[in-house]
Motif scaffolding. Structure first.
Motif, PDB file in Angstrom:
ATOM      1  N   LEU A 245       0.817  -1.202   0.000  1.00 48.20           N
ATOM      2  CA  LEU A 245       0.000   0.000   0.000  1.00 48.20           C
ATOM      3  C   LEU A 245       0.859   1.262   0.000  1.00 48.20           C
ATOM      4  CD1 LEU A 245      -2.819  -1.000   2.519  1.00 48.20           C
ATOM      5  CD2 LEU A 245      -3.014  -0.761   0.020  1.00 48.20           C
ATOM      6  N   LEU A 246       1.986   1.217   0.758  1.00 51.15           N
ATOM      7  CA  LEU A 246       2.891   2.363   0.788  1.00 51.15           C
ATOM      8  C   LEU A 246       3.500   2.599  -0.582  1.00 51.15           C
ATOM      9  CD1 LEU A 246       4.714   1.912   4.214  1.00 51.15           C
ATOM     10  CD2 LEU A 246       3.034   3.656   3.596  1.00 51.15           C
ATOM     11  N   VAL A 247       3.885   1.513  -1.239  1.00 49.80           N
ATOM     12  CA  VAL A 247       4.468   1.656  -2.575  1.00 49.80           C
ATOM     13  C   VAL A 247       3.454   2.253  -3.543  1.00 49.80           C
ATOM     14  CG1 VAL A 247       5.368   0.390  -4.561  1.00 49.80           C
ATOM     15  CG2 VAL A 247       6.166  -0.174  -2.257  1.00 49.80           C
ATOM     16  N   ILE A 248       2.203   1.744  -3.450  1.00 49.27           N
ATOM     17  CA  ILE A 248       1.153   2.263  -4.333  1.00 49.27           C
ATOM     18  C   ILE A 248       0.896   3.734  -4.029  1.00 49.27           C
ATOM     19  CG2 ILE A 248      -1.298   2.112  -4.896  1.00 49.27           C
ATOM     20  CD1 ILE A 248      -1.082  -0.912  -4.382  1.00 49.27           C
ATOM     21  N   ALA A 249       0.836   4.058  -2.712  1.00 50.41           N
ATOM     22  CA  ALA A 249       0.567   5.445  -2.314  1.00 50.41           C
ATOM     23  C   ALA A 249       1.695   6.364  -2.734  1.00 50.41           C
ATOM     24  CB  ALA A 249       0.357   5.525  -0.795  1.00 50.41           C
ATOM     25  N   GLY A 250       2.925   5.863  -2.732  1.00 55.88           N
ATOM     26  CA  GLY A 250       4.056   6.715  -3.058  1.00 55.88           C
ATOM     27  C   GLY A 250       4.314   6.820  -4.530  1.00 55.88           C
ATOM     28  N   ASN A 251       3.724   5.958  -5.358  1.00 49.92           N
ATOM     29  CA  ASN A 251       4.094   5.944  -6.766  1.00 49.92           C
ATOM     30  C   ASN A 251       2.954   6.303  -7.710  1.00 49.92           C
ATOM     31  OD1 ASN A 251       6.711   5.197  -6.240  1.00 49.92           O
ATOM     32  ND2 ASN A 251       6.233   3.016  -6.218  1.00 49.92           N
ATOM     33  N   ASN A 252       1.821   6.772  -7.193  1.00 54.49           N
ATOM     34  CA  ASN A 252       0.746   7.107  -8.110  1.00 54.49           C
ATOM     35  C   ASN A 252       0.943   8.467  -8.756  1.00 54.49           C
ATOM     36  OD1 ASN A 252       0.316   8.622  -5.867  1.00 54.49           O
ATOM     37  ND2 ASN A 252      -1.856   8.110  -5.655  1.00 54.49           N
ATOM     38  N   TYR A 253       2.001   9.203  -8.346  1.00 54.12           N
ATOM     39  CA  TYR A 253       2.395  10.414  -9.048  1.00 54.12           C
ATOM     40  C   TYR A 253       3.871  10.658  -8.781  1.00 54.12           C
ATOM     41  CZ  TYR A 253       0.702  11.885  -4.424  1.00 54.12           C
ATOM     42  OH  TYR A 253       0.429  11.960  -3.103  1.00 54.12           O
ATOM     43  N   ALA A 254       4.486  11.514  -9.625  1.00 52.33           N
ATOM     44  CA  ALA A 254       5.925  11.759  -9.536  1.00 52.33           C
ATOM     45  C   ALA A 254       6.267  12.471  -8.234  1.00 52.33           C
ATOM     46  CB  ALA A 254       6.371  12.589 -10.733  1.00 52.33           C
ATOM     47  N   GLN A 255       7.410  12.114  -7.671  1.00 51.48           N
ATOM     48  CA  GLN A 255       7.889  12.729  -6.433  1.00 51.48           C
ATOM     49  C   GLN A 255       9.282  13.291  -6.669  1.00 51.48           C
ATOM     50  OE1 GLN A 255       7.440   9.279  -3.803  1.00 51.48           O
ATOM     51  NE2 GLN A 255       5.882  10.426  -2.700  1.00 51.48           N
ATOM     52  N   THR A 256       9.506  14.523  -6.213  1.00 57.81           N
ATOM     53  CA  THR A 256      10.790  15.187  -6.403  1.00 57.81           C
ATOM     54  C   THR A 256      11.119  15.999  -5.154  1.00 57.81           C
ATOM     55  OG1 THR A 256      10.325  15.385  -8.776  1.00 57.81           O
ATOM     56  CG2 THR A 256      12.134  16.704  -7.898  1.00 57.81           C
ATOM     57  N   ALA A 257      12.378  15.927  -4.744  1.00 54.12           N
ATOM     58  CA  ALA A 257      12.830  16.697  -3.577  1.00 54.12           C
ATOM     59  C   ALA A 257      13.108  18.136  -3.980  1.00 54.12           C
ATOM     60  CB  ALA A 257      14.079  16.072  -2.979  1.00 54.12           C
ATOM     61  N   ALA A 258      12.715  19.067  -3.137  1.00 58.90           N
ATOM     62  CA  ALA A 258      12.948  20.485  -3.392  1.00 58.90           C
ATOM     63  C   ALA A 258      14.343  20.876  -2.919  1.00 58.90           C
ATOM     64  CB  ALA A 258      11.893  21.329  -2.685  1.00 58.90           C
ATOM     65  N   GLN A 259      14.915  21.864  -3.573  1.00 61.17           N
ATOM     66  CA  GLN A 259      16.214  22.418  -3.203  1.00 61.17           C
ATOM     67  C   GLN A 259      15.989  23.735  -2.467  1.00 61.17           C
ATOM     68  OE1 GLN A 259      19.497  21.441  -3.560  1.00 61.17           O
ATOM     69  NE2 GLN A 259      20.026  23.328  -2.467  1.00 61.17           N
ATOM     70  N   LEU A 260      16.503  23.823  -1.235  1.00 52.87           N
ATOM     71  CA  LEU A 260      16.368  25.056  -0.466  1.00 52.87           C
ATOM     72  C   LEU A 260      17.460  26.028  -0.899  1.00 52.87           C
ATOM     73  CD1 LEU A 260      14.948  26.623   1.782  1.00 52.87           C
ATOM     74  CD2 LEU A 260      16.508  25.551   3.419  1.00 52.87           C
ATOM     75  N   ASP A 261      17.068  27.208  -1.403  1.00 50.92           N
ATOM     76  CA  ASP A 261      18.021  28.166  -1.944  1.00 50.92           C
ATOM     77  C   ASP A 261      18.258  29.357  -1.022  1.00 50.92           C
ATOM     78  OD1 ASP A 261      18.189  26.683  -4.365  1.00 50.92           O
ATOM     79  OD2 ASP A 261      16.281  27.577  -4.992  1.00 50.92           O
ATOM     80  N   LYS A 262      17.185  29.874  -0.430  1.00 46.44           N
ATOM     81  CA  LYS A 262      17.297  31.102   0.342  1.00 46.44           C
ATOM     82  C   LYS A 262      16.334  31.057   1.513  1.00 46.44           C
ATOM     83  CE  LYS A 262      16.642  36.127   0.029  1.00 46.44           C
ATOM     84  NZ  LYS A 262      16.264  37.273  -0.835  1.00 46.44           N
ATOM     85  N   VAL A 263      16.754  31.676   2.619  1.00 44.52           N
ATOM     86  CA  VAL A 263      15.900  31.771   3.804  1.00 44.52           C
ATOM     87  C   VAL A 263      15.958  33.203   4.325  1.00 44.52           C
ATOM     88  CG1 VAL A 263      15.439  30.964   6.138  1.00 44.52           C
ATOM     89  CG2 VAL A 263      16.296  29.356   4.429  1.00 44.52           C
ATOM     90  N   VAL A 264      14.797  33.797   4.517  1.00 43.52           N
ATOM     91  CA  VAL A 264      14.691  35.087   5.202  1.00 43.52           C
ATOM     92  C   VAL A 264      14.234  34.794   6.623  1.00 43.52           C
ATOM     93  CG1 VAL A 264      13.610  37.356   5.239  1.00 43.52           C
ATOM     94  CG2 VAL A 264      14.104  36.249   3.050  1.00 43.52           C
ATOM     95  N   VAL A 265      15.114  35.022   7.594  1.00 40.79           N
ATOM     96  CA  VAL A 265      14.811  34.720   8.986  1.00 40.79           C
ATOM     97  C   VAL A 265      14.297  35.982   9.662  1.00 40.79           C
ATOM     98  CG1 VAL A 265      15.670  33.697  11.121  1.00 40.79           C
ATOM     99  CG2 VAL A 265      16.711  33.057   8.938  1.00 40.79           C
ATOM    100  N   PHE A 266      13.122  35.888  10.272  1.00 35.02           N
ATOM    101  CA  PHE A 266      12.545  36.996  11.013  1.00 35.02           C
ATOM    102  C   PHE A 266      12.858  36.821  12.502  1.00 35.02           C
ATOM    103  CE2 PHE A 266       9.902  36.335   7.249  1.00 35.02           C
ATOM    104  CZ  PHE A 266       9.947  37.597   6.677  1.00 35.02           C
ATOM    105  N   SER A 267      12.495  37.840  13.284  1.00 35.08           N
ATOM    106  CA  SER A 267      12.686  37.719  14.732  1.00 35.08           C
ATOM    107  C   SER A 267      11.883  36.558  15.291  1.00 35.08           C
ATOM    108  CB  SER A 267      12.307  39.026  15.426  1.00 35.08           C
ATOM    109  OG  SER A 267      10.981  39.389  15.098  1.00 35.08           O
ATOM    110  N   SER A 268      10.810  36.191  14.605  1.00 33.72           N
ATOM    111  CA  SER A 268      10.076  34.968  14.913  1.00 33.72           C
ATOM    112  C   SER A 268       9.496  34.443  13.608  1.00 33.72           C
ATOM    113  CB  SER A 268       8.962  35.224  15.930  1.00 33.72           C
ATOM    114  OG  SER A 268       8.238  34.035  16.199  1.00 33.72           O
ATOM    115  N   GLY A 269       9.973  33.283  13.186  1.00 36.11           N
ATOM    116  CA  GLY A 269       9.532  32.706  11.931  1.00 36.11           C
ATOM    117  C   GLY A 269      10.560  32.913  10.828  1.00 36.11           C
TER     118      GLY A 269
END
Length: 616
Positions: free
Chosen positions: A14-38
């Motif tokens: 079931l996990l294989v079916i759930a994970g493969n019914n559409y394409a999956q791709t890892a995102a690349q983190l490029d930039k972060v704006v850090v606030f005083s909170s968040g």
């Protein structure tokens, strides 16, 4: 057991079916704006998009994303018709426990190898001892036996030392293994956290690979400013080094990201407050509650960092080509290039110039490896300008490179509502509770020094630095460590919420200035006048400057105030102090020469009904 296996296989399927019914791709983190909170995270991801309608899943996002803040920037050929954010338990956050287990296995392998060597050495010792007994029973002559005995004794001594060294190394590795195992046990007790993911419903006119930009606000991240204040002497200004402590628990590690630090905070409620009528009413005083609110002298060809940023060149040789008269760069792309400076002394020689990086001569190979982003400026010297400084070494010209300091990679932007610092160098910020410190800027700020004492509260004299028109330095509130002449003396706070034009920084206690405050009992008295009692108080304050230089001292004291008409307070003698009537403050501005002693006196009276007792 058989049913359990079938259940496990079913769930995996079931996990294989759930994970493969559409394409999956890892995102690349490029930039972060850090606030005083968040923090606002910016990702990029390249997706293979089918023609027509399709669904793709992008994972390796923060697990604490604000769904309302998710923004998707898609290419013009693709329309995003649906976005769904969810937690992804199939690609959980990186678990450091695996790294610890790998380290434990490596240490265990080293221990096993050393134990094998020790076992071999022990067996060799037993074999030598057995041979010694055999030789002793063989009837050898005394000389021959002595020769064999010396050999075996030396060999045994060597083996014993080897065994001892092996034993020590094994014990040291076992200690390391034990500590790694303890850390691994602690890590294993932590609950494995999921990452975030989004499912995109796409509609594309043309199939192909497209790059998408994803941004959103995530909680569990923050930064706060801190400072180092360095004081050389009271004749010069202070150096303020501003730093930022960044903490993030977003569920993903920030690897080699471009950081921006913003002093603001994203808000869910953005409306300005509106007044509504308030009415006076009776309340029960026993149940009502209130809240408190409260420089070079010769001709050179020089390039600054700003000029270098205007070129796309990735190396220094390419930057020099075509931008300095007389500079010639030869070579094929992708290979080392030859730089020559044409002039009177080098037109026929055509050899490599002398490279100087931050005042140190370096080889051409090292010069070629310096990233362009690290360059502050480049100076090119030729002919007499080069030989006058570097002699014959500069006969073929000199290329002088000045690299950036740590704070040169930080740019500051005063935005409409907040301050933002841009960090050019990529940073790693691993999730956890340990702060990552970034140096933002270093400033030399002129100040006025003075000594301050309030002996009625604390009989110490403090050295204070006052920054005039401090708002132009864009300082933020935060704690600061203080170093005076290279010695740590304590901490203070930068209170940038002050409304005055001058910001006062307390630098520490000056033990070389003494102050004493006492009541002069001989001139203080108590009198009864009819139904009233009149008390007279006279205080003497003695100040001594034990320093080798003169100082400016602000001394403050006070007399009590009253709102009771039956109590009368009168200042008889201010002793030369400036009076703040509505607060009862007395202030003296003194200039004390080296070794000078000054005495100050002030007198006030308090009159009140003699059947009463007063306190202040």
């Amino acid at each position: 057991m058989q049913h359990l296996r079938k259940y496990i296989f079913l769930m995996l399927g079931l996990l294989v079916i759930a994970g493969n019914n559409y394409a999956q791709t890892a995102a690349q983190l490029d930039k972060v704006v850090v606030f005083s909170s968040g923090a606002e995270l910016h990702h990029s991801v390249t997706l293979a998009v089918k023609q027509g309608a399709s669904e793709v899943q992008v994972y390796q996002l923060a697990r604490v994303a604000d769904v309302k803040s998710i923004q998707i920037v898609a290419p013009t050929q693709v329309s995003v018709v649906g976005v769904k954010y969810q937690h992804n338990y199939l690609q959980p956050a990186t678990n450091n426990n695996k790294l610890l287990q790998d380290s434990i296995r490596q240490v265990q392998a080293q221990i096993a190898q050393l134990q094998l060597q020790k076992s071999e050495a022990d067996q060799m010792q037993q074999l030598l001892k057995a041979n010694m007994e055999t030789k002793g029973q063989a009837g050898l002559q005394v000389a021959e036996f002595a020769k064999f005995f010396d050999y075996y004794r030396a060999k045994l001594n060597t083996l014993q030392k080897e065994v001892q060294v092996l034993h020590t190394n094994i014990e040291a590795l076992q200690v390391i293994q034990q500590r790694l195992q303890q850390q691994a046990n602690e890590q294993s007790q932590r609950k494995e956290q999921p990452t975030g993911s989004i499912t995109l419903q796409l509609q594309s006119t043309i199939a192909g690979k497209y790059t998408f930009q994803i941004s959103y606000i995530a909680s569990a991240a923050s930064w706060k400013p801190s400072y180092e204040i360095k004081v050389k002497n009271v004749q010069s200004g202070i150096q303020i080094i501003q730093k930022a402590a960044i903490v993030q628990n977003t569920g993903i590690d920030w690897k080699q990201v471009k950081l921006s630090l913003n002093s603001g905070m994203p808000l869910n409620q953005q409306e300005a407050p509106v007044l509504t009528p308030r009415f006076v009413r009776y309340v029960n005083p026993y149940t009502g509650r209130t809240k408190n609110k409260e420089t070079i002298n010769y001709n050179t060809n020089e390039y600054s960092a700003d000029a270098l940023e205007q070129t796309d060149a990735q190396n220094l040789e390419s930057m020099l080509q075509g931008r300095v008269a007389g500079v010639n760069v030869t070579g094929v792309p992708g290979a080392s290039k030859q730089v020559t400076l044409r002039g009177i002394s080098s037109i026929s020689a055509g050899s490599t110039p002398l490279y100087i990086v931050d005042g140190v001569p370096v080889e051409a190979a090292i010069f070629q490896k310096i990233p362009s982003v690290q360059i502050e400026s480049i100076d090119v010297l030729k002919d007499a300008a080069a030989t006058s400084i570097y002699g014959s070494r500069g006969a073929q010209g000199v290329v002088m490179v000045t690299t950036k300091n740590a704070t040169d990679y930080i740019s500051q932007d005063q935005q409409l509502l907040n301050q933002q610092f841009e960090v050019e160098l990529p940073y790693d910020v691993v999730q956890g509770f340990n702060a990552q410190t970034v140096t933002l800027q270093s400033k030399e700020i002129p100040v006025m020094y003075k000594h301050v004492t309030v002996p009625s509260i604390n009989p110490q004299v403090y050295l204070v630095a006052e920054i005039a028109d401090w708002s132009k330095y864009n300082l933020l509130p935060g704690s600061a460590t203080i170093q005076v002449q290279g010695t740590y003396v304590g901490t203070t706070m930068l209170n940038t919420a002050a409304t005055s034009d001058t910001l006062a920084l307390t630098l520490g206690i000056d033990k070389q200035v003494n102050v004493q405050r006492n009541v002069l009992k001989d001139v203080s008295s108590v009198k009864f006048l009819g139904s009233s009692k009149l008390q007279t108080f006279t205080y003497e304050i003695v100040v001594k400057n034990n320093k080798q230089e003169g100082i400016a001292l602000q001394l403050q004291d006070q007399i009590p105030l009253t709102t009771n008409t039956d109590i009368q307070i009168e200042l008889k003698d201010a002793g030369g102090a400036t009076i703040t009537d509505d607060k009862g403050f007395l202030t003296w501005q003194l200039n004390l020469a080296p070794g000078e002693v000054k005495k100050l006196q002030y007198t006030f009276t308090v009159r009140y009904p003699k059947d009463k007792i007063v306190r202040w």
